[in-house]
Design an enzyme around this catalytic site. Structure first.
Site, mmCIF file in Angstrom:
data_model
loop_
_atom_site.group_PDB
_atom_site.id
_atom_site.type_symbol
_atom_site.label_atom_id
_atom_site.label_comp_id
_atom_site.label_asym_id
_atom_site.label_seq_id
_atom_site.Cartn_x
_atom_site.Cartn_y
_atom_site.Cartn_z
ATOM 1 N N GLU A 1 0.804 -1.208 0.000
ATOM 2 C CA GLU A 1 0.000 0.000 0.000
ATOM 3 C C GLU A 1 0.847 1.274 0.000
ATOM 4 O O GLU A 1 0.551 2.227 -0.691
ATOM 5 C CB GLU A 1 -0.929 0.007 1.223
ATOM 6 C CG GLU A 1 -2.092 0.943 0.999
ATOM 7 C CD GLU A 1 -2.842 1.249 2.277
ATOM 8 O OE1 GLU A 1 -2.515 0.659 3.312
ATOM 9 O OE2 GLU A 1 -3.745 2.093 2.224
ATOM 10 N N ASP A 2 1.897 1.297 0.803
ATOM 11 C CA ASP A 2 2.606 2.558 1.036
ATOM 12 C C ASP A 2 3.944 2.700 0.319
ATOM 13 O O ASP A 2 4.557 3.750 0.374
ATOM 14 C CB ASP A 2 2.873 2.734 2.541
ATOM 15 C CG ASP A 2 1.579 2.792 3.338
ATOM 16 O OD1 ASP A 2 0.539 3.083 2.729
ATOM 17 O OD2 ASP A 2 1.629 2.538 4.553
#
Ligand code: MN
Length: 740
Positions: free
Chosen positions: A92-93
């Site tokens: 996600e990051d």
């Protein structure tokens, strides 16, 4: 990190130490291959998050390390979960892709990380239908691999433990989400330790004052408590040793959340919550003698202390659905105080603390599916299949499903249907088919006729009776508990209303044409306001239903007259400056956070906050800010669904507020006896001199129940009133009403 000097060397030491601790906490012996994989996952995560820091200023990698630590140590998960915990935020990051992880660690890890990535931010969506959709997805991944949810819980637990560095607004949002979704989830999975920590941490932010109060009290009484526990144990020790039992005794205070809950439901001050702690006796004993050994300990305890026979709970002979096993009894301890004693084996204790993960550990092949968990998952799936897309209702129904039991009933042909406990004939009808629900007039139950609201029991055989003339009415919502029935009835009313509104709109359009006026929203608003309606859609609806007489409706005149009127200061149209709009409210009783300080506000009817309650503001559309209690059951849903509309609010200092009466209602119930009503009313109005706005009491077969609406100044006074009523007679119990 600008001004702060960072000691990189020290940070590295901390990181290496944390990594080693994770390895140590995995209870299985690790193969060389395991170690290599774990090392690799850690390396990838470290590199990917290299330049990131948490809000607290720590290097980001501390977070995945902590999540892995919780997975291994507190939930008892193994190598795969630790690898996934290290990597849980990378896709996600950071630049890491799912494909890369699949290549390096295989399909299983990729599947779990994918699930975790999808869950993240599920509840952050401002759009509630997107939110519901994501939430459904999240729950569906449960059936793929329950580790997704266990790692997510570990992730949430660490975020809650470090919530201090977030803004107050995010704190409220995250804490309410935790109380609303994650704590029940942990409960359902049997993770009691994590469940109560999540509850305590959310209470810390949602009800900060009460939390700190109990916390301080617990600290103050700690030495005293420990001494009491030592005294309690002393006479038992010899007997336990004579029996040759290996034992360990823990004296644990109850969670702050549960103490607060007790204080609220029983209206007692901290000092009078009698079971502030439970004493736990954990014995180390082989599995084939564990039941008899638990009972041995029970008889030792009750040889020395008299048990309260009403409070024996035997989950050793029949464990709870989520796997909990333990023997609970409450005995009269020294100084005449009741003490709860929990008796269990080490194995039972581990399951009680760690839930299903520990369960698997004790199963022969390690991964056997558990009946309780499976049953729960299938119930979740059922809700997911219900077509209603409303996130709020969905979340409510979902939360309900986490707690309710189910019943089994039969169709006339003998097919088995599963429904939540409390389901009615109507629920059953909707479960079979929505048309059958809409037209349901009753049922033949085991060949007896019953009405639509009749509650079903396990084993009932139900034949639905229907008529095409039958149509739902608003009462029906009171007769159903299933998500499916509720959404179908809502759908029905929506359709009816939509059709009617269309008709109303056409009527109005013709009128505008006639009067040669423009059919626009300004003019429509004016007419709606003239009829004291909040929305134009209500105007359409009332016209169609002939609740407004269209023949007497002269729109030209209305618009002219309304335009000529001076502005009405109390009209609930748009957000207006403070001074005028608060005309009817207690002046400046509440202070809103800075940006919103000038918004008009009112008090929510669902929870009737009064000074002393912990509160927050919710920005509504068109009605300014509504003040709710943080403990309002609606509020929790509002906060977790519309976090961006939550604002901080607090009561103004008492001296600045003119003594003003606030409306609050209480519920009384108990055993009906002569003069009970006058005891209650005398206590309130004569003894305490408090105004009653209304009182209604009904009695039924020797029991009574009633609602009393009071005018009070603050929670202190309300507490006094409730205590006085309770003290007036043993036959009365009294509670504050949360929902209108
Ligand atoms: Mn995370």
């Amino acid at each position: 990190m600008s001004t702060q000097e960072i000691d990189l060397e020290l940070e590295n030491k901390v990181i290496v130490k944390a990594y080693r601790n994770v390895l140590k906490s995995i209870r299985r012996t690790l193969t060389r291959e395991d170690k290599k994989k774990i090392r690799e996952a850690f390396g990838i995560s470290l590199e990917a998050h290299r330049n990131m820091r948490r809000k607290s200023g720590e290097p980001y990698i501390i977070h995945p390390l902590a999540v892995a630590q919780i997975c291994a140590e507190e939930i008892g998960l193994g190598v795969t979960s630790v690898i996934c915990a290290f990597l849980h935020d990378t896709v996600e990051d950071t630049d890491i892709t799912l494909d890369l992880l699949r290549l390096k660690f295989g399909d299983k890890v990729a599947l779990i990380i994918d699930g975790l990535t999808k869950i993240s931010g599920v509840l952050d969506q401002p759009d509630k239908s997107v939110q519901a959709e994501n939430f459904k997805k999240m729950l569906l991944t449960l059936s793929d691999d329950v580790r997704v949810i266990l790692i997510k819980l570990a992730d949430r637990l660490h975020n809650m433990r470090t919530l201090d560095s977030m803004s107050p607004k995010s704190q409220l949002k995250i804490a309410s989400e935790t109380a609303y979704v994650y704590a029940p989830l942990a409960h359902r999975l049997g993770l009691y330790a994590i469940k109560s920590e999540l509850e305590d941490l959310s209470t810390k932010y949602l009800q900060a004052e009460s939390y700190n109060y109990v916390k301080t009290k617990l600290n103050e009484t700690k030495t005293q408590r420990n001494k009491y526990i030592r005294n309690f144990i002393e006479p038992l020790i010899q007997d336990l040793e004579d029996q040759g039992l290996k034992y360990e005794v823990k004296g644990r205070p109850k969670s702050i959340h549960s103490i607060l809950q007790k204080m609220k439901t029983q209206h007692v001050p901290f000092e009078e919550v009698y079971d502030l702690f439970a004493i736990r006796i954990i014995i180390d004993t082989p599995i084939d003698t564990e039941k008899s050994d638990c009972w041995k300990v029970y008889s030792i305890v009750t040889d020395h202390y008299t048990p309260n026979p009403d409070r024996l709970r035997d989950w050793v002979s029949t464990p709870k659905a989520n796997g909990y096993e333990s023997l609970h009894t409450t005995v009269m301890g020294p100084k005449g105080r009741w003490v709860e004693v929990q008796i269990r084996t080490k194995r039972m204790d581990e399951i009680a603390e760690k839930g299903f993960a520990a369960h698997w550990k004790y199963k022969d092949n390690g991964v056997q599916q558990d009946g309780g968990l499976e049953g729960w998952l299938s119930r979740v799936r059922e809700i997911l299949e219900s077509p209603d897309a409303n996130a709020m209702d969905f979340l409510d129904d979902f939360k309900l499903a986490l707690y309710t039991d189910e019943i089994f009933v039969f169709t006339p042909k003998g097919d088995l249907r599963k429904l939540p406990a409390g389901s009615s004939v109507l629920d059953f009808a909707f479960d079979i088919h929505s048309d059958l629900g809409i037209n349901c007039i009753g049922a033949k139950l085991n060949s007896k006729l019953v009405p639509i609201n009749h509650q079903l029991n396990n084993g009932d055989q139900v034949e639905i009776l229907s008529s095409s003339k039958q149509k739902p009415n608003e009462d029906w919502f009171n007769f159903v508990v299933t998500a499916k029935a509720k959404s179908k009835i809502r759908e029905y009313f929506k359709q009816i209303r939509l059709k009617a509104s269309q008709l109303g709109k056409e009527i109005l359009e013709r009128k505008f044409k006639h009067a040669k006026l423009t059919f626009n929203s300004d003019n429509l608003q004016i007419i709606a306001k003239h009829y004291k309606l909040k929305a134009v859609s209500d105007l359409y609806y009332q016209l169609a239903k002939e609740e407004i007489d269209r023949t007497k409706m002269d729109i030209a005149e209305i618009i002219l007259a309304e335009k000529a009127k001076p502005a009405d200061p109390t009209a609930p149209v748009a957000l207006k400056p403070k001074a005028s709009a608060k005309a009817n409210l207690p002046i400046d009783a509440v202070i809103l956070s800075e940006n919103e300080a000038n918004m008009p506000y009112g008090f929510a009817k669902c929870c009737n906050p009064i000074p002393g309650d912990e509160i927050f503001g919710f920005v509504t559309i068109g009605e300014g800010v509504k003040i709710h209690r943080t403990s309002c059951p609606n509020a929790l849903a509002l906060m977790s669904n519309y976090g961006y509309r939550i604002i901080k609010a607090k009561w103004a200092n008492a001296e600045n507020v003119p003594k003003k009466a606030f409306v609050s209602s209480i519920k009384v119930s108990g055993i009906d006896s002569v003069g009970i009503v006058s005891i209650i009313t005398d206590t309130i109005s004569k003894q305490l001199q408090v105004n009653m706005k209304s009182i209604s009491i009904t009695s039924n077969e020797g029991a009574f129940e009633g609602n009393i609406v009071l005018e009070v100044h603050d929670t202190q006074q309300l507490e006094n009133i409730m205590r006085a009523i309770k003290n007036a007679s043993d036959l009365i119990s009294v509670n504050r009403v949360d929902l209108g």
